[in-house]
Design a protein around this motif. Sequence first.
Motif, PDB file in Angstrom:
ATOM      1  N   ASP A 120      -5.037   5.466   2.339  1.00  0.00           N
ATOM      2  CA  ASP A 120      -6.434   5.693   2.688  1.00  0.00           C
ATOM      3  C   ASP A 120      -6.795   4.740   3.827  1.00  0.00           C
ATOM      4  OD1 ASP A 120      -9.221   6.770   1.911  1.00  0.00           O
ATOM      5  OD2 ASP A 120      -9.466   4.565   1.919  1.00  0.00           O
ATOM      6  N   LEU A 155      -9.190  -2.611   4.907  1.00  0.00           N
ATOM      7  CA  LEU A 155      -9.559  -3.761   4.076  1.00  0.00           C
ATOM      8  C   LEU A 155      -8.371  -4.681   3.834  1.00  0.00           C
ATOM      9  CD1 LEU A 155     -11.896  -2.044   1.454  1.00  0.00           C
ATOM     10  CD2 LEU A 155     -12.569  -3.663   3.242  1.00  0.00           C
ATOM     11  N   ARG A 156      -7.199  -4.059   3.513  1.00  0.00           N
ATOM     12  CA  ARG A 156      -6.030  -4.892   3.235  1.00  0.00           C
ATOM     13  C   ARG A 156      -5.569  -5.642   4.486  1.00  0.00           C
ATOM     14  NH1 ARG A 156      -3.855  -4.133  -1.771  1.00  0.00           N
ATOM     15  NH2 ARG A 156      -4.565  -2.282  -2.918  1.00  0.00           N
ATOM     16  N   GLU A 210      -8.887   1.748   2.795  1.00  0.00           N
ATOM     17  CA  GLU A 210      -8.103   0.741   2.069  1.00  0.00           C
ATOM     18  C   GLU A 210      -7.192  -0.018   3.022  1.00  0.00           C
ATOM     19  OE1 GLU A 210      -4.876   0.362  -1.612  1.00  0.00           O
ATOM     20  OE2 GLU A 210      -5.554   2.343  -0.928  1.00  0.00           O
ATOM     21  N   ILE A 238       0.860  -1.185   0.000  1.00  0.00           N
ATOM     22  CA  ILE A 238       0.000   0.000   0.000  1.00  0.00           C
ATOM     23  C   ILE A 238       0.897   1.237   0.000  1.00  0.00           C
ATOM     24  CG2 ILE A 238      -0.181   0.151   2.520  1.00  0.00           C
ATOM     25  CD1 ILE A 238      -3.096   1.055   2.145  1.00  0.00           C
TER      26      ILE A 238
END
Length: 380
Positions: free
Chosen positions: A115, A121-122, A118, A110
């Motif tokens: 973000d 989620l990752r 994001e 990333i």
Amino acid sequence: MTRHQAASRSKARVLVVDDDAEVRTVLVRAMQTLGHAVSEAADGTTALAVAQGHDLILMDVQMPGMSGFDVVARIRKTESGASLPILMITGQAGHAERLRALRAGANDFIGKPFDFAELRLRCGWLLTLKQAHDAIARHNAELEQAVRERTVDLERALDGERRGAAALQEAHLDTIRRLVTATEFRDSDTAAHIRRIGALAEQLALADGWRPGEARDLYHAAQMHDVGKVGVPDAILLKRGPLDLDERRAMEQHTIIGHRILRDSPSSLLQLGAVIALAHHERWDGTGYPQRLTGPSIPRPARITAIVDFFDALTSDRPYRSARPVAETVDVMRDERGRHFDPDLLDHFLVFVERSMPWAPAGVDHPDSETPPDAAGGPG
């Protein structure tokens, strides 16, 4: 996300590695917001020292001394780090940078500035991956433990069965020895004959292609061929001289008597002995007794015993006659090929005799004996 997954992730232990204190603080707070327990390291050396025991690592790429790529590569070489999820974070998010991160062993990448949605989620899917890996590892460990325990149980059971089988086998052999001894008490002249029959039958069976274990069974069973003589009157059994017709008919009953003694035993050895006791006086041409069987209808163990019984009887002294020489006995047996004896089995036996027993066998020891014939003044 299921409740179980959410509960598992809330307990995750996350390591944040970044030389920039401000970035480190942001990442720590973000992970704490998600409910994780967070540790931090400002350089690669510290990260390597504390990496073990974590569920996820957030790793900066550019750090002094040791880059994030180097740290990841070294973590992957450890047993505990082989499956540890690692998310790399950098301000250089080009294609080459991503490839290098993946080659080093990172699971995901990333860029900065990142973000929060994001990042969440990752991190979420990496923790799910770790959870699945841990579940598989636990399951495999449980299976291995179950297999070990089951193996121990099976080994104990098999050991018990082996001991039981050995004890049962010894009990059967003891029964055989007692039956043979009973026969010997009735007719002491046949005691050595009985033992020789077993030894010769085993050797002929091996020459006929039997497996060693089967031949060994025949060694024991063939010794019971005359056990029915316990039912023959002493006046006939011990008579010195030829038997008349009625006496011979009474003597022939020993085959039926022996079969009746042995046939109902659960022991396979005694059952084999019953077959031999009944049929060892049958002849290939059908003129034997008690059933007048012919050719292959005569059980093979009985055919073997008939050959070795005849040979040993002729080459041993009897109350009513002297032993015949081996050469003369062999000639007699050749004349009976296809009449009294199975032709193929007789051929095997005569080859064995010519190779192994060029002496007059007043007795033939079992092959396990280490006493040479010359040392004992002849076999037996």
